[in-house]
Motif scaffolding. Structure first.
Motif, short mmCIF file in Angstrom:
data_model
loop_
_atom_site.label_atom_id
_atom_site.label_comp_id
_atom_site.label_asym_id
_atom_site.label_seq_id
_atom_site.Cartn_x
_atom_site.Cartn_y
_atom_site.Cartn_z
N SER A 129 -7.21 7.66 2.29
CA SER A 129 -7.52 6.75 1.20
C SER A 129 -9.04 6.73 1.03
O SER A 129 -9.77 6.65 2.01
CB SER A 129 -7.02 5.35 1.56
OG SER A 129 -7.59 4.37 0.75
N PRO A 167 0.84 -1.19 0.00
CA PRO A 167 0.00 0.00 0.00
C PRO A 167 0.88 1.25 0.00
O PRO A 167 1.95 1.27 0.60
CB PRO A 167 -0.79 -0.11 1.30
CG PRO A 167 -0.77 -1.57 1.62
CD PRO A 167 0.56 -2.07 1.13
N THR A 205 -5.33 0.47 -0.05
CA THR A 205 -4.26 1.33 -0.57
C THR A 205 -3.55 2.11 0.53
O THR A 205 -2.59 2.81 0.27
CB THR A 205 -4.83 2.34 -1.59
OG1 THR A 205 -5.85 3.12 -0.97
CG2 THR A 205 -5.39 1.62 -2.81
#
Length: 196
Positions: free
Chosen positions: A78, A72, A102
């Motif tokens: 995010s 990530p 992520t």
């Protein structure tokens, strides 16, 4: 990004060899037999979320790195739009959609989970999982039968359960329909683990 049992199996084997760990050490870390762990490394068996979580914890990597092969990248915030989480589909059972895949250095792993309804599971004993930390499950739709070391609770849309995930826990959809819920798996604070 796609989840592939075969690719995860390759990463498991590669990471175990990189860290010079034996199959026995990984079996112990994941609470499985050496036979099961060997099958996992060859992609011949299904992985539970708990198994993958414990492997990632033992290797000291992010769960998503094990699942996708990518680290990530985000550290401030995010956003994952509706329906766009990372699918972690298993051959059978629960389907997880990771909704913060992520973001790096997460202190929690959030998922939208779908538990498919199965008539056969209604009378069977519920398999239990164990992993360090805590978990919160919030029911979005349907109903969920939860086993907490033999104590059975039934949750409905809008209900929430919070528990010590190092203790035995398992769940199946009930009520004749699939159940969708938000699951947030929180890692145990490393300083707390060292104090124990």
């Amino acid at each position: 990004m796609d989840y592939s049992v075969e690719k995860v199996a390759e990463r498991l084997r590669g990471l175990r060899e990189l860290y010079e760990l034996s199959i026995g050490q990984m079996a112990e870390a994941t609470g499985t037999s050496e036979e099961f762990y060997s099958l996992a490394e060859t992609g011949q068996t299904d992985f539970s979320f708990t198994f993958l979580y414990l492997c990632a914890e033992r290797f000291g990597i992010d769960l998503m790195e094990l699942v996708t092969g990518e680290s990530p990248k985000l550290s401030f915030y995010s956003i994952v739009r509706a329906g766009m989480g990372l699918d972690v589909k298993r051959r059978s059972g629960l389907v997880y959609k990771h909704i913060a895949y992520t973001f790096r250095n997460k202190i929690a792993e959030p998922f939208i989970v779908t538990a498919p309804y199965s008539e056969e599971e209604q009378q069977a004993s519920i398999a239990l999982s164990y992993h360090e930390g805590q978990e919160m499950d919030y029911i979005l739709s349907g109903s969920l039968k939860v086993s907490l070391e033999g104590k059975i609770e039934t949750l409905y849309a809008g209900d929430c359960i919070y528990y010590d995930s190092a203790r035995g826990h398992g769940m199946v959809a009930t009520g004749g329909a699939d159940c969708t819920f938000l699951a947030i798996v929180m890692k145990r604070d490393q300083s707390e683990s060292q104090e124990r």
